[in-house]
Scaffold this active site. Structure first.
Site, mmCIF file in Angstrom:
data_model
loop_
_atom_site.group_PDB
_atom_site.id
_atom_site.type_symbol
_atom_site.label_atom_id
_atom_site.label_comp_id
_atom_site.label_asym_id
_atom_site.label_seq_id
_atom_site.Cartn_x
_atom_site.Cartn_y
_atom_site.Cartn_z
ATOM 1 N N HIS A 62 0.845 -1.204 0.000
ATOM 2 C CA HIS A 62 0.000 0.000 0.000
ATOM 3 C C HIS A 62 0.872 1.242 0.000
ATOM 4 O O HIS A 62 2.103 1.147 0.076
ATOM 5 C CB HIS A 62 -1.001 -0.012 1.163
ATOM 6 C CG HIS A 62 -0.395 0.055 2.540
ATOM 7 N ND1 HIS A 62 0.402 -0.939 3.067
ATOM 8 C CD2 HIS A 62 -0.482 1.001 3.504
ATOM 9 C CE1 HIS A 62 0.770 -0.605 4.290
ATOM 10 N NE2 HIS A 62 0.253 0.579 4.591
ATOM 11 N N HIS A 64 1.406 3.894 2.021
ATOM 12 C CA HIS A 64 1.950 4.646 3.164
ATOM 13 C C HIS A 64 3.477 4.778 3.090
ATOM 14 O O HIS A 64 4.165 3.847 2.672
ATOM 15 C CB HIS A 64 1.534 3.991 4.490
ATOM 16 C CG HIS A 64 0.096 4.259 4.840
ATOM 17 N ND1 HIS A 64 -0.645 3.432 5.654
ATOM 18 C CD2 HIS A 64 -0.729 5.275 4.472
ATOM 19 C CE1 HIS A 64 -1.862 3.931 5.780
ATOM 20 N NE2 HIS A 64 -1.947 5.042 5.067
ATOM 21 N N ASP A 66 5.814 4.599 5.205
ATOM 22 C CA ASP A 66 6.678 3.636 5.893
ATOM 23 C C ASP A 66 6.720 2.293 5.152
ATOM 24 O O ASP A 66 7.248 1.305 5.673
ATOM 25 C CB ASP A 66 6.248 3.457 7.366
ATOM 26 C CG ASP A 66 4.858 2.901 7.530
ATOM 27 O OD1 ASP A 66 3.934 3.355 6.819
ATOM 28 O OD2 ASP A 66 4.656 2.002 8.379
ATOM 29 N N HIS A 67 6.168 2.269 3.928
ATOM 30 C CA HIS A 67 6.234 1.083 3.074
ATOM 31 C C HIS A 67 6.823 1.412 1.703
ATOM 32 O O HIS A 67 7.184 0.512 0.956
ATOM 33 C CB HIS A 67 4.827 0.480 2.905
ATOM 34 C CG HIS A 67 4.230 0.085 4.222
ATOM 35 N ND1 HIS A 67 4.092 -1.221 4.622
ATOM 36 C CD2 HIS A 67 3.787 0.839 5.251
ATOM 37 C CE1 HIS A 67 3.573 -1.256 5.849
ATOM 38 N NE2 HIS A 67 3.377 -0.016 6.251
ATOM 39 N N HIS A 120 -7.442 -1.028 5.563
ATOM 40 C CA HIS A 120 -6.425 -0.117 6.102
ATOM 41 C C HIS A 120 -6.275 1.072 5.144
ATOM 42 O O HIS A 120 -6.289 2.228 5.567
ATOM 43 C CB HIS A 120 -5.116 -0.880 6.259
ATOM 44 C CG HIS A 120 -3.955 -0.059 6.756
ATOM 45 N ND1 HIS A 120 -3.920 0.489 8.016
ATOM 46 C CD2 HIS A 120 -2.784 0.291 6.154
ATOM 47 C CE1 HIS A 120 -2.761 1.150 8.164
ATOM 48 N NE2 HIS A 120 -2.068 1.043 7.049
ATOM 49 N N ASP A 137 -0.039 -4.042 6.127
ATOM 50 C CA ASP A 137 -0.703 -3.581 7.352
ATOM 51 C C ASP A 137 -2.151 -4.050 7.433
ATOM 52 O O ASP A 137 -3.001 -3.381 8.029
ATOM 53 C CB ASP A 137 -0.684 -2.042 7.418
ATOM 54 C CG ASP A 137 0.702 -1.485 7.719
ATOM 55 O OD1 ASP A 137 1.641 -2.278 7.924
ATOM 56 O OD2 ASP A 137 0.833 -0.243 7.744
ATOM 57 N N HIS A 175 4.878 -5.010 10.420
ATOM 58 C CA HIS A 175 5.248 -4.381 11.700
ATOM 59 C C HIS A 175 5.380 -5.407 12.816
ATOM 60 O O HIS A 175 4.676 -6.417 12.824
ATOM 61 C CB HIS A 175 4.193 -3.345 12.129
ATOM 62 C CG HIS A 175 4.155 -2.116 11.282
ATOM 63 N ND1 HIS A 175 4.986 -1.037 11.484
ATOM 64 C CD2 HIS A 175 3.380 -1.805 10.211
ATOM 65 C CE1 HIS A 175 4.713 -0.097 10.579
ATOM 66 N NE2 HIS A 175 3.739 -0.537 9.789
#
Ligand code: ZN
Ligand code: FE
Length: 262
Positions: A62, A64, A66-67, A120, A137, A175
């Protein structure tokens, strides 16, 4: 870094940022090396250099940051190709290959199944390579992602599809949230013996600075409170306690809201 053997490929697990995992998929007897959700380019570059195998692909679950923050720097180092959801292409930086559930994607002879799992985010996808699930996530060890862009109904149906995979499927989520998730799990599922065992074993792993991930679909189905609504007994008990309807979706919705407040 930890590594895991699968038929035809290895998975390397790289800790990144505070609590992210980046995965590298190294396909045997091929030049394929793929990074799943590179939060950061540096650890990926380092491992590729050590192994002498340049990165060929990036798989994004996805959009975001942090990905996906590693997409651009990794592409300039390796000229690799970025794979992401067609429906979310505008938000996946540097995307080259747009995929959906119908896509026939293969890396070095390994089939990759794309599973659309909105909730998400509205474009979230998971990648299934044989018995290895990369679910970003959506499904976590003992938990699930927050509903930033989706409805509880979408997330419940996404999680139900993942829960239907083979028990032995390895769950490579993005995570390390497991222990906090399991504390919440115990508060809503106090009589679950499998959960008690999982808490002891995962607590031991963290004390030894080992990852609790991957887990398996079988473990998640037995202990993850966000999959437990599929169990009638759990559902009835939880719904009665909170005076809500006894259907799985109502119970899931209530659980997700309680966790958000916890
Ligand atoms: Zn996310
Ligand atoms: Fe994340």
């Amino acid at each position: 870094m930890w590594s895991y053997q699968h038929p035809g490929f290895s998975v390397y697990q790289l800790p990144a940022l505070n609590d992210n995992y980046i995965y590298l998929i190294d396909v045997d007897n091929s030049d394929i090396m793929a990074a799943v959700d590179p939060a950061d380019a540096a650890p990926v570059r380092k491992v590729c250099r050590e192994l002498g195998k340049p990165l060929t692909h990036i798989l994004n679950t996805h959009h975001h940051w942090d990905h996906t923050d590693g997409n651009k720097p990794l592409k300039s180092s390796f000229a690799c190709q970025v794979v992401g959801a067609a429906g979310d292409a505008a938000r996946i930086p540097e995307i080259d290959i747009e995929v959906s559930e119908e896509s026939r994607l293969q890396l070095g002879g390994i089939d990759i199944r794309i599973i659309f799992v909105p909730g998400h985010t509205r474009g979230h996808i998971a990648f299934l390579l044989k018995d290895a699930l990369f679910c970003g996530d959506t499904l976590f060890g003992g938990g699930c992602g927050r509903l930033f862009e989706g409805t509880p109904g979408e997330m419940w149906s996404s999680l139900s599809r993942l829960a239907a995979l083979d028990d032995a499927t390895q769950v490579y989520c993005a995570h390390e949230y497991t222990l906090a998730n399991l504390r919440f799990a115990r508060s809503v599922d106090p009589d679950n013996r499998d959960l008690d065992e999982r808490i002891s074993s995962d607590t031991r792993k963290r004390m030894a600075q080992l990852p609790t991930i991957p887990s398996t679909i079988g473990i998640e189905r037995a202990t993850n409170p966000f999959l437990r609504p599929a169990d009638n007994e759990f559902c009835t008990r939880y719904a009665t306690l909170h005076s809500i309807p006894t259907d799985a979706l109502s119970v899931f919705t209530h659980l997700r809201a309680s966790k958000d407040r916890a």
